[in-house]
Design an enzyme around this catalytic site. Sequence first.
Site, PDB file in Angstrom:
ATOM      1  N   SER A 207      -1.531 -57.904 -41.487  1.00  0.00           N
ATOM      2  CA  SER A 207      -2.024 -57.390 -40.084  1.00  0.00           C
ATOM      3  C   SER A 207      -0.828 -57.105 -39.092  1.00  0.00           C
ATOM      4  CB  SER A 207      -3.143 -58.124 -39.648  1.00  0.00           C
ATOM      5  OG  SER A 207      -3.965 -57.484 -38.490  1.00  0.00           O
ATOM      6  N   ASP A 345     -11.591 -50.109 -42.950  1.00  0.00           N
ATOM      7  CA  ASP A 345     -11.041 -51.163 -41.963  1.00  0.00           C
ATOM      8  C   ASP A 345     -11.496 -50.756 -40.561  1.00  0.00           C
ATOM      9  OD1 ASP A 345      -9.707 -52.795 -40.157  1.00  0.00           O
ATOM     10  OD2 ASP A 345      -7.760 -52.925 -41.565  1.00  0.00           O
ATOM     11  N   HIS A 376     -11.017 -55.418 -42.741  1.00  0.00           N
ATOM     12  CA  HIS A 376      -9.792 -55.919 -42.102  1.00  0.00           C
ATOM     13  C   HIS A 376      -9.542 -57.280 -42.750  1.00  0.00           C
ATOM     14  CE1 HIS A 376      -6.399 -55.739 -39.712  1.00  0.00           C
ATOM     15  NE2 HIS A 376      -6.432 -56.971 -39.241  1.00  0.00           N
TER      16      HIS A 376
END
EC number: 3.1.1.23
Length: 425
Positions: A207, A345, A376
Amino acid sequence: MNAMLETPELPAVFDGVKLAAVAAVLYVIVRCLNLKSPTAPPDLYFQDSGLSRFLLKSCPLLTKEYIPPLIWGKSGHIQTALYGKMGRVRSPHPYGHRKFITMSDGATSTFDLFEPLAEHCVGDDITMVICPGIANHSEKQYIRTFVDYAQKNGYRCAVLNHLGALPNIELTSPRMFTYGCTWEFGAMVNYIKKTYPLTQLVVVGFSLGGNIVCKYLGETQANQEKVLCCVSVCQGYSALRAQETFMQWDQCRRFYNFLMADNMKKIILSHRQALFGDHVKKPQSLEDTDLSRLYTATSLMQIDDNVMRKFHGYNSLKEYYEEESCMRYLHRIYVPLMLVNAADDPLVHESLLTIPKSLSEKRENVMFVLPLHGGHLGFFEGSVLFPEPLTWMDKLVVEYANAICQWERNKLQCSDTEQVEADLE
């Protein structure tokens, strides 16, 4: 008489209403859980080359179906929620040593070091340098699960603890981690290179960490020395382009934005004295009014504009996002690079995925992997309801790293053979 004749028909009417209600509920469940979505291998974007052909041959997960848990695994929201709340299932507790580095501005950076638990498949000394997601650290369950799996595959792991993220480590300067600051990650990498001069590096970012590691590698060619490859999972590539989508209610992104902003506020306020105290030498642009604005902030953009950008002296949010995003550095990365996102996501809008797609069409070293499901940082696997402890993401990153290590070993052996043949001539 007419009423008596009509009475027997009423239960049939009610049965019809019940049936319609049940059908409506089932329809909503099917839509929300995305049950009609097929399972399929991930979409792959790459240029045909010797490296890509070797990866397709050596990484079965790239061409096999990713099969999430049947009941809920095709919902990106549930995958994301489970990652956010639960992290992982039956997460192990790898044993490591915490290292402290004093930065030039007085900040104390920390990272955790985990030694390998087995010999690597190519027999070399390989270290994974890992950068977690926003406000994350080595104690998060998804990081623990990944580190344990990497250790068992022969990797030493160094995991950065984002500045200010660990609740038991106080800040020693009026600064905490930001969206794209690479100082602490760079300090960790330099420590590893100095302490283990023979080791080679596999760079991994999750991320926000994906943005940091890609930016770090692209900042200067020297940062790619001893780096075998890089893997980025579930990053958004451009904060400037993402900010507009993050304020939209589509896919509940505005709600996720609020939740993440609330978490960031708690972390910042837990370091209130170190960041805003009267004795603190704050950045000139950081004022007391910014603290009051922080209390009322409901989005990450408001927090970034009022506080985070000022740690590094940016004049505007636009400048901060432009300079701190990895998008302008990706084309400077020359080592093998795998970019992974999930199509469902809810945090990363589909328009942002044109960035890795376009890059993979221009650069032979880049492969973009896009499974249909995973949310995610979820990527849970399992048969029906209960997920497995190890995720598809964990397996893919290690499988790719193993393949790259073997690719480099093969190149070295070919080079040695050619040298021997040349000497014989």
